[in-house]
Design an enzyme around this catalytic site. Structure first.
Site, PDB file in Angstrom:
ATOM      1  N   SER A   2       0.568  -1.210  -0.068  1.00 44.85           N
ATOM      2  CA  SER A   2       0.080   0.135   0.113  1.00 44.85           C
ATOM      3  C   SER A   2       0.788   1.302   0.143  1.00 44.85           C
ATOM      4  O   SER A   2       1.784   1.463   0.729  1.00 44.85           O
ATOM      5  CB  SER A   2      -0.951  -0.071   1.175  1.00 44.85           C
ATOM      6  OG  SER A   2      -1.398   1.314   1.316  1.00 44.85           O
ATOM      7  N   SER A   3       0.543   2.150  -0.684  1.00 46.34           N
ATOM      8  CA  SER A   3       1.356   3.404  -0.930  1.00 46.34           C
ATOM      9  C   SER A   3       1.330   4.411   0.420  1.00 46.34           C
ATOM     10  O   SER A   3       2.032   4.965   0.658  1.00 46.34           O
ATOM     11  CB  SER A   3       0.606   4.517  -1.821  1.00 46.34           C
ATOM     12  OG  SER A   3      -0.527   4.901  -1.702  1.00 46.34           O
ATOM     13  N   ASP A 154      -8.287   6.910  -7.574  1.00 38.96           N
ATOM     14  CA  ASP A 154      -9.425   7.420  -6.858  1.00 38.96           C
ATOM     15  C   ASP A 154     -10.419   8.170  -7.360  1.00 38.96           C
ATOM     16  O   ASP A 154     -11.670   7.961  -7.434  1.00 38.96           O
ATOM     17  CB  ASP A 154      -8.846   8.112  -5.323  1.00 38.96           C
ATOM     18  CG  ASP A 154      -8.418   7.410  -4.468  1.00 38.96           C
ATOM     19  OD1 ASP A 154      -8.115   6.338  -4.351  1.00 38.96           O
ATOM     20  OD2 ASP A 154      -7.645   8.009  -3.458  1.00 38.96           O
ATOM     21  N   ARG A 185     -13.471  -2.362  -4.258  1.00 40.63           N
ATOM     22  CA  ARG A 185     -14.090  -1.286  -4.977  1.00 40.63           C
ATOM     23  C   ARG A 185     -14.497  -1.847  -6.319  1.00 40.63           C
ATOM     24  O   ARG A 185     -15.641  -1.173  -6.768  1.00 40.63           O
ATOM     25  CB  ARG A 185     -13.249  -0.180  -4.940  1.00 40.63           C
ATOM     26  CG  ARG A 185     -13.124   0.784  -3.542  1.00 40.63           C
ATOM     27  CD  ARG A 185     -12.227   1.944  -3.919  1.00 40.63           C
ATOM     28  NE  ARG A 185     -12.325   2.687  -2.401  1.00 40.63           N
ATOM     29  CZ  ARG A 185     -11.605   3.865  -2.403  1.00 40.63           C
ATOM     30  NH1 ARG A 185     -10.517   3.950  -3.107  1.00 40.63           N
ATOM     31  NH2 ARG A 185     -11.530   4.687  -1.520  1.00 40.63           N
ATOM     32  N   ARG A 230     -15.635   7.039  -0.401  1.00 40.17           N
ATOM     33  CA  ARG A 230     -15.484   7.510  -1.867  1.00 40.17           C
ATOM     34  C   ARG A 230     -16.722   6.709  -2.715  1.00 40.17           C
ATOM     35  O   ARG A 230     -17.463   7.225  -3.339  1.00 40.17           O
ATOM     36  CB  ARG A 230     -14.260   7.200  -2.523  1.00 40.17           C
ATOM     37  CG  ARG A 230     -13.335   7.888  -1.982  1.00 40.17           C
ATOM     38  CD  ARG A 230     -12.187   8.043  -2.992  1.00 40.17           C
ATOM     39  NE  ARG A 230     -10.839   8.997  -2.326  1.00 40.17           N
ATOM     40  CZ  ARG A 230     -10.858   9.965  -2.030  1.00 40.17           C
ATOM     41  NH1 ARG A 230     -11.711  10.989  -2.477  1.00 40.17           N
ATOM     42  NH2 ARG A 230      -9.798  10.536  -1.259  1.00 40.17           N
TER      43      ARG A 230
END
Length: 269
Positions: A2-3, A154, A185, A230
């Site tokens: 993960s960033s 995103d 997602r 989101r």
């Protein structure tokens, strides 16, 4: 990888004793956000050496013991370009006009490129150094696009709802990272777009969204948010079709934008 984890390690490295080398053994996810972190560290006097390919690769990052933070004379704290995408999309869908301030042509955030996608679909975009203005002639129909969204994962979620209003299918590519976020997602977007009347083809790292016939969305749909901020903000835009949309657990937007629905209401008629 993960960033978010990597960004935390990078930012803490200059206060460590000695050199720090961080090596990625698996594929780096959301590399643009790591590049954003490195760019901001540079503004505070720290240079991160990158070895290898960041996009889709297994890079290493070296921060030498000589690198120390310094206080810049001034720095612009930008607005969140990912959150700006909802308002840019709203104007694109409805044919209204909106200006978002705090990010623009000088932005360090990759998600400002979402405005370019809206332009491909039929919107008119005006750039300034710290703002973006978007509008669309209602006589100009939105058209479906085929876009590599690896640099804007995103904001690519917002594109999924804009696709419901387009003429023809929209293909959203290079978004495998969707599967590794707050929720799965890809599955969530497929499920909720289908509820609204779209036909969605799902693949490993991309999807193809076929809008409903005549872009007529189903009315009175309950949108599941999967505890994902989101998802809530993205699918609120379905109401631009003039249909009733019920967002389950709207409070999940508190993670990044607690006043989102109040702000959305303030720019609607």
């Amino acid at each position: 990888m993960s960033s978010q984890f990597l960004s935390s390690l990078l930012m803490s490295s200059p206060v460590a004793n000695g050199d720090v080398k961080i090596s990625i053994k698996d594929e780096l996810i959301s590399a643009p956000y790591v590049a954003l972190t490195i760019g901001l560290m540079k503004k505070f006097g720290v240079t991160v050496q990158v070895e290898g390919e960041m996009n889709g690769g297994t890079p290493s990052f070296l921060i030498s013991n000589d690198e120390k933070y310094i206080n810049p004379a001034s720095i612009l704290v930008e607005g969140d370009a990912s959150s700006a995408s909802y308002f840019l999309a709203g104007a694109t869908i409805t044919g209204g006009t909106i200006t978002v301030r705090g990010c623009g042509s000088d932005s360090v955030q990759g998600d400002v490129a979402f405005a370019n996608v809206m332009e491909q679909m039929g919107a008119t975009v005006t750039w300034a150094s710290e703002s973006i203005t978007i509008t669309r002639d209602p006589a100009t129909r939105l058209k479906g696009v085929d876009v590599d969204c690896g640099e804007i994962p995103d904001a690519a979620m917002t594109l999924a709802v804009v696709a419901l209003f387009a003429d023809g299918p929209t293909t959203i590519r290079n978004v495998y990272s969707w599967r590794l976020k707050e929720t799965e997602r890809m599955k969530a977007i497929v499920a909720e777009c289908t509820k609204l009347g779209a036909t969605v083809e799902e693949f490993r790292d991309y999807c193809i969204i076929h809008p409903p016939k005549d872009n007529k969305l189903n009315d009175n749909v309950l949108i599941e948010t999967y505890d994902d901020h989101r998802m809530a903000m993205t699918f609120s835009l379905a109401a631009c079709a003039g249909v009733r949309v019920c967002i389950n657990d709207p409070g999940c937007t508190a993670k990044t934008f607690p006043t989102y629905f109040e702000m959305l209401e303030s720019v609607t008629q």
